[in-house]
Design a protein around this motif. Sequence first.
Motif, short mmCIF file in Angstrom:
data_model
loop_
_atom_site.label_atom_id
_atom_site.label_comp_id
_atom_site.label_asym_id
_atom_site.label_seq_id
_atom_site.Cartn_x
_atom_site.Cartn_y
_atom_site.Cartn_z
N LEU A 129 0.62 -6.65 11.06
CA LEU A 129 1.75 -7.53 11.35
C LEU A 129 1.94 -7.74 12.84
O LEU A 129 2.60 -8.69 13.27
CB LEU A 129 3.04 -6.92 10.77
CG LEU A 129 3.16 -6.88 9.26
CD1 LEU A 129 4.35 -6.04 8.85
CD2 LEU A 129 3.29 -8.28 8.70
N ASP A 139 -3.85 -0.93 5.98
CA ASP A 139 -4.80 0.17 5.83
C ASP A 139 -5.89 -0.21 4.80
O ASP A 139 -5.60 -0.33 3.60
CB ASP A 139 -4.01 1.40 5.37
CG ASP A 139 -4.87 2.65 5.30
OD1 ASP A 139 -5.99 2.57 4.76
OD2 ASP A 139 -4.40 3.70 5.77
N VAL A 191 15.68 5.03 0.15
CA VAL A 191 14.65 5.13 -0.88
C VAL A 191 13.63 6.15 -0.41
O VAL A 191 13.18 6.10 0.76
CB VAL A 191 13.96 3.76 -1.08
CG1 VAL A 191 12.95 3.84 -2.23
CG2 VAL A 191 14.98 2.66 -1.34
N ASN A 212 7.92 -7.57 2.29
CA ASN A 212 8.44 -6.20 2.16
C ASN A 212 7.99 -5.29 3.29
O ASN A 212 8.71 -4.35 3.66
CB ASN A 212 7.99 -5.66 0.80
CG ASN A 212 8.00 -4.15 0.75
OD1 ASN A 212 9.06 -3.52 0.66
ND2 ASN A 212 6.81 -3.53 0.86
N THR A 225 10.38 7.40 0.42
CA THR A 225 9.05 6.82 0.69
C THR A 225 8.48 7.53 1.93
O THR A 225 9.22 8.26 2.62
CB THR A 225 9.14 5.31 1.03
OG1 THR A 225 9.79 5.18 2.30
CG2 THR A 225 9.88 4.50 -0.01
N LYS A 262 -6.48 2.18 1.75
CA LYS A 262 -5.43 2.11 0.73
C LYS A 262 -5.56 0.80 -0.06
O LYS A 262 -5.38 0.77 -1.28
CB LYS A 262 -4.04 2.18 1.38
CG LYS A 262 -3.69 3.55 1.95
CD LYS A 262 -2.21 3.54 2.30
CE LYS A 262 -1.87 4.39 3.49
NZ LYS A 262 -0.57 4.07 4.06
N TYR A 275 15.58 -0.93 14.70
CA TYR A 275 15.42 -1.20 13.26
C TYR A 275 16.55 -2.11 12.76
O TYR A 275 16.30 -3.12 12.09
CB TYR A 275 15.42 0.13 12.50
CG TYR A 275 15.21 -0.02 11.01
CD1 TYR A 275 13.96 -0.37 10.51
CD2 TYR A 275 16.25 0.20 10.11
CE1 TYR A 275 13.76 -0.51 9.13
CE2 TYR A 275 16.06 0.07 8.74
CZ TYR A 275 14.81 -0.28 8.26
OH TYR A 275 14.61 -0.42 6.91
N THR A 302 0.79 -1.24 0.00
CA THR A 302 0.00 0.00 0.00
C THR A 302 0.82 1.28 0.00
O THR A 302 0.25 2.37 -0.05
CB THR A 302 -0.92 0.02 1.24
OG1 THR A 302 -0.12 -0.32 2.38
CG2 THR A 302 -2.06 -0.97 1.10
N SER A 303 2.15 1.17 0.08
CA SER A 303 2.95 2.40 0.20
C SER A 303 4.38 2.16 -0.27
O SER A 303 4.85 1.01 -0.29
CB SER A 303 2.93 2.82 1.69
OG SER A 303 3.79 3.91 1.90
N1 LIG Z 1 12.68 3.52 2.34
C1 LIG Z 1 13.93 3.14 2.55
O1 LIG Z 1 14.88 3.92 2.45
C2 LIG Z 1 14.22 1.70 2.92
C3 LIG Z 1 15.56 1.31 2.99
C4 LIG Z 1 15.86 0.00 3.34
C5 LIG Z 1 14.85 -0.90 3.59
N2 LIG Z 1 13.56 -0.50 3.53
C6 LIG Z 1 12.51 -1.48 3.84
O2 LIG Z 1 11.61 -1.54 2.76
C7 LIG Z 1 10.33 -1.94 3.24
C8 LIG Z 1 9.28 -0.97 2.71
O3 LIG Z 1 9.56 0.31 3.24
P1 LIG Z 1 8.99 1.67 2.63
O4 LIG Z 1 10.09 2.65 2.70
O5 LIG Z 1 8.34 1.40 1.35
O6 LIG Z 1 7.94 2.05 3.77
P2 LIG Z 1 6.46 2.65 3.73
O7 LIG Z 1 6.27 3.53 2.56
O8 LIG Z 1 6.22 3.21 5.10
O9 LIG Z 1 5.56 1.34 3.53
C9 LIG Z 1 5.49 0.39 4.55
C10 LIG Z 1 4.50 -0.69 4.16
O10 LIG Z 1 4.48 -1.67 5.22
C11 LIG Z 1 3.15 -1.80 5.69
N3 LIG Z 1 3.14 -1.95 7.15
C12 LIG Z 1 3.82 -1.21 8.06
N4 LIG Z 1 3.50 -1.60 9.29
C13 LIG Z 1 2.58 -2.59 9.16
C14 LIG Z 1 1.85 -3.39 10.07
N5 LIG Z 1 1.98 -3.26 11.38
N6 LIG Z 1 1.01 -4.31 9.57
C15 LIG Z 1 0.83 -4.46 8.23
N7 LIG Z 1 1.49 -3.74 7.32
C16 LIG Z 1 2.35 -2.81 7.79
C17 LIG Z 1 2.42 -0.51 5.33
O11 LIG Z 1 1.04 -0.82 5.24
P3 LIG Z 1 -0.11 0.32 5.46
O12 LIG Z 1 0.21 1.45 4.53
O13 LIG Z 1 -1.34 -0.42 5.04
O14 LIG Z 1 -0.05 0.68 6.89
C18 LIG Z 1 3.07 -0.15 4.01
O15 LIG Z 1 2.45 -0.83 2.95
C19 LIG Z 1 10.43 -1.95 4.77
O16 LIG Z 1 10.64 -3.27 5.21
C20 LIG Z 1 11.66 -1.10 5.04
O17 LIG Z 1 12.28 -1.43 6.25
C21 LIG Z 1 13.20 0.78 3.20
#
Ligand SMILES: NC(=O)c1ccc[n+]([C@@H]2O[C@H](COP(=O)([O-])OP(=O)(O)OC[C@H]3O[C@@H](n4cnc5c(N)ncnc54)[C@H](OP(=O)(O)O)[C@@H]3O)[C@@H](O)[C@H]2O)c1
Length: 249
Positions: free
Chosen positions: A60, A41, A185, A88, A187, A44, A152, A17-18
């Motif tokens: 989760l 969500d 990234v 993810n 986000t 979404k 984290y 969703t994000s």
């Molecule tokens: N962005 C970066 O720089 C980066 C770097 C390294 C690794 N990562 C990893 O990449 C992955 C995606 O991150 P992102 O940056 O895309 O984050 P994001 O935009 O905040 O998206 C997070 C996603 O995880 C879901 N989520 C979070 N908490 C949840 C829960 N308690 N139950 C169910 N779903 C949950 C959210 O769902 P809802 O929207 O429905 O709540 C959303 O779809 C993560 O594992 C993050 O650690 C990100």
Amino acid sequence: MTAKAMTAKTILLTGATSGIGLALFEQYVSRGDKVIACGRDEAKLARLAPRAYKTCQFDLNSPDEIKAAMQSLSLDNVLAQVNIVILNAGNCRYIDDAKQFDGQLFQDIITTNLTALGWLLQGALPKLRSGSQLVFVSSSATILPFPRSQAYGASKAGIDYLANSLRLDLLKEGIDVTLVHPGFVKTPLTDKNDFNMPFLITSEQAATAIIAGVDKRKRYLHFPKRLTLLLKLFSLLPASLWQKIITLK
Ligand SMILES: NC(=O)c1ccc[n+]([C@@H]2O[C@H](COP(=O)([O-])OP(=O)(O)OC[C@H]3O[C@@H](n4cnc5c(N)ncnc54)[C@H](OP(=O)(O)O)[C@@H]3O)[C@@H](O)[C@H]2O)c1
């Protein structure tokens, strides 16, 4: 049946969703793959529903919700069709004062990012067929220690071990495991960060890199290389040097 329909994959994607997950959803759907979009969500998820093969809602942090969701996918015979599971979804929060260590925050992040994967794997793995793939989105933060990242970083280091160890046991089952180490990234997750994020890439770039690596069934993906190779270089040098650099004010 068209050639495209014959090669279309069924993908179970958490965090659809994000951010990176949403970009993965868009790219997989646009090339004709069938995505089971998972998120927390409902609003979404409802927006993705018209283009998703199926949507699946769970928090989760709730083993019961995860178990119920996996059981319903299993009963509908959906899990048996899955070619790729992409774990993810995740969250990031920082320990702002190490001296006043926040145990609740630590538990929350470990639960969301790591413990939940156990329940997802319990539901999905028995149904996965030989030839399928399991993808873990960890973080390049595990290459070196970063300040305030105890929760984290520990959760993601746990994912690294989980993925690398599972790969050994799933070899005989014909299930390939890919571990992904993204750098920064852009986000909603990183929009909250108040520090400089070198070599920041878009979620579309991250999704493209993940899809290309998963298509090649790679064991390990890390990007952007200009960041991850630098981190890997520093990890080979004396720890005192990294400590000086990363704590420099
Ligand atoms: N962005 C970066 O720089 C980066 C770097 C390294 C690794 N990562 C990893 O990449 C992955 C995606 O991150 P992102 O940056 O895309 O984050 P994001 O935009 O905040 O998206 C997070 C996603 O995880 C879901 N989520 C979070 N908490 C949840 C829960 N308690 N139950 C169910 N779903 C949950 C959210 O769902 P809802 O929207 O429905 O709540 C959303 O779809 C993560 O594992 C993050 O650690 C990100």
